[in-house]
Design an enzyme around this catalytic site. Structure first.
Site, PDB file in Angstrom:
ATOM      1  N   PHE A 127       0.833  -1.237  -0.029  1.00 60.03           N
ATOM      2  CA  PHE A 127       0.062  -0.026   0.039  1.00 60.03           C
ATOM      3  C   PHE A 127       0.906   1.190   0.107  1.00 60.03           C
ATOM      4  O   PHE A 127       0.249   2.444  -0.150  1.00 60.03           O
ATOM      5  CB  PHE A 127      -0.904   0.027   1.219  1.00 60.03           C
ATOM      6  CG  PHE A 127      -1.728  -1.273   1.171  1.00 60.03           C
ATOM      7  CD1 PHE A 127      -3.027  -0.959   0.258  1.00 60.03           C
ATOM      8  CD2 PHE A 127      -1.877  -2.121   2.054  1.00 60.03           C
ATOM      9  CE1 PHE A 127      -3.845  -2.178   0.149  1.00 60.03           C
ATOM     10  CE2 PHE A 127      -2.643  -3.164   1.898  1.00 60.03           C
ATOM     11  CZ  PHE A 127      -3.858  -3.439   1.333  1.00 60.03           C
ATOM     12  N   HIS A 182      -4.216   6.225  -1.239  1.00 58.37           N
ATOM     13  CA  HIS A 182      -4.837   6.017   0.298  1.00 58.37           C
ATOM     14  C   HIS A 182      -3.888   6.310   1.301  1.00 58.37           C
ATOM     15  O   HIS A 182      -4.590   6.704   2.367  1.00 58.37           O
ATOM     16  CB  HIS A 182      -5.588   4.689   0.157  1.00 58.37           C
ATOM     17  CG  HIS A 182      -7.001   4.737   0.852  1.00 58.37           C
ATOM     18  ND1 HIS A 182      -8.022   5.730   1.062  1.00 58.37           N
ATOM     19  CD2 HIS A 182      -7.606   3.605   1.521  1.00 58.37           C
ATOM     20  CE1 HIS A 182      -8.746   5.257   1.412  1.00 58.37           C
ATOM     21  NE2 HIS A 182      -8.969   4.040   1.830  1.00 58.37           N
ATOM     22  N   TYR A 215      -5.910  -1.536   9.222  1.00 61.53           N
ATOM     23  CA  TYR A 215      -6.362  -0.990   7.900  1.00 61.53           C
ATOM     24  C   TYR A 215      -7.325   0.227   8.211  1.00 61.53           C
ATOM     25  O   TYR A 215      -7.993   0.266   9.046  1.00 61.53           O
ATOM     26  CB  TYR A 215      -7.212  -2.130   7.077  1.00 61.53           C
ATOM     27  CG  TYR A 215      -6.238  -3.275   6.812  1.00 61.53           C
ATOM     28  CD1 TYR A 215      -5.545  -2.966   5.607  1.00 61.53           C
ATOM     29  CD2 TYR A 215      -6.063  -4.488   7.413  1.00 61.53           C
ATOM     30  CE1 TYR A 215      -4.581  -3.842   5.283  1.00 61.53           C
ATOM     31  CE2 TYR A 215      -5.193  -5.451   6.979  1.00 61.53           C
ATOM     32  CZ  TYR A 215      -4.377  -5.243   6.033  1.00 61.53           C
ATOM     33  OH  TYR A 215      -3.512  -5.947   5.478  1.00 61.53           O
ATOM     34  N   ASN A 239     -10.099   1.286   7.074  1.00 58.88           N
ATOM     35  CA  ASN A 239     -11.635   0.945   7.552  1.00 58.88           C
ATOM     36  C   ASN A 239     -11.726   0.944   9.110  1.00 58.88           C
ATOM     37  O   ASN A 239     -12.955   0.931   9.487  1.00 58.88           O
ATOM     38  CB  ASN A 239     -12.427   0.348   6.959  1.00 58.88           C
ATOM     39  CG  ASN A 239     -12.452   0.443   5.173  1.00 58.88           C
ATOM     40  OD1 ASN A 239     -11.926   1.821   4.906  1.00 58.88           O
ATOM     41  ND2 ASN A 239     -13.090  -0.421   4.522  1.00 58.88           N
ATOM     42  N   ASN A 242     -14.299   6.180   4.766  1.00 59.71           N
ATOM     43  CA  ASN A 242     -14.426   5.002   5.801  1.00 59.71           C
ATOM     44  C   ASN A 242     -13.570   5.210   6.815  1.00 59.71           C
ATOM     45  O   ASN A 242     -13.776   4.711   7.768  1.00 59.71           O
ATOM     46  CB  ASN A 242     -14.277   3.834   5.049  1.00 59.71           C
ATOM     47  CG  ASN A 242     -15.435   3.457   3.959  1.00 59.71           C
ATOM     48  OD1 ASN A 242     -16.591   4.011   4.119  1.00 59.71           O
ATOM     49  ND2 ASN A 242     -15.206   2.698   3.021  1.00 59.71           N
TER      50      ASN A 242
END
Length: 188
Positions: free
Chosen positions: A15, A20, A64, A66, A112
């Site tokens: 990631f 993000h 994560y 969320n 989120n």
């Protein structure tokens, strides 16, 4: 008054450099620019610095995106902070790349990570710094925010992170409106 800067992102190399993870990238810049190191707790990595007599805590969740809210309320007690000390740094697909929006307080969001935090805290009454990651030209927003930046975009963001790393660490109640004006009018 102290400041707890929470940079949102997803853990793991797969990631890194994704849209993000701009919250993580900005905190990494602040850490390196100030000669700091990240320490590890069970649910997050953190570093601490002093700016004049104020304590500034930098936090990267190990959960994560969320599930970012799962850090609360324990993170406040770990650092003797409260919701008024919180500044969340996150991506925004509605802002062009290199544009930022600093807000003192916010309403509910479609993001989120913010939904998770607001749900656990029972409030959305905390500061946020939105970093524009470019317009979503793809139909699938998840694919877009998990896509990596190209070299030109990374170069622009590095300049932005350098600017923000200086502006954020000395933010306070007394200069917040000035910081909003300076940060929100910048464009990289």
């Amino acid at each position: 008054m102290g400041l707890l800067i929470l940079g949102l992102g997803n853990p793991g190399l797969e990631f890194s450099l994704t849209r993000h993870n701009v919250g993580f990238s900005l905190l990494d810049k602040i850490v390196s620019k100030n000669g700091l190191f990240l320490k590890r707790k069970k649910k997050y990595e953190y570093s601490e610095l002093r700016v004049i007599s104020r304590r500034v805590i930098l936090v990267k969740p190990l959960t994560y995106m969320n599930l970012s809210g799962s850090l609360f309320p324990s993170i406040f007690s770990d650092f003797y902070m409260c919701i008024k000390n919180l500044l969340v740094v996150l991506d925004n697909v509605d802002l062009p790349l290199g544009k930022c929006r600093l807000k003192e307080r916010g309403g509910m969001s479609t993001h989120n990570g913010l939904k998770s935090i607001s749900s656990v805290l029972g409030s959305s009454n905390y500061s946020r710094l939105y970093i524009g990651v470019g317009s979503n030209v793809m139909r699938d927003i998840k694919s877009f925010v998990l896509s990596r930046f190209c070299k030109d975009e990374i170069d622009r963001l590095e300049k932005l992170y350098d600017f923000l790393s200086d502006e954020l660490i000395d933010i306070s109640e007394s200069n917040f409106k000035d910081k909003v004006q300076k940060i929100n009018s910048s464009n990289f």
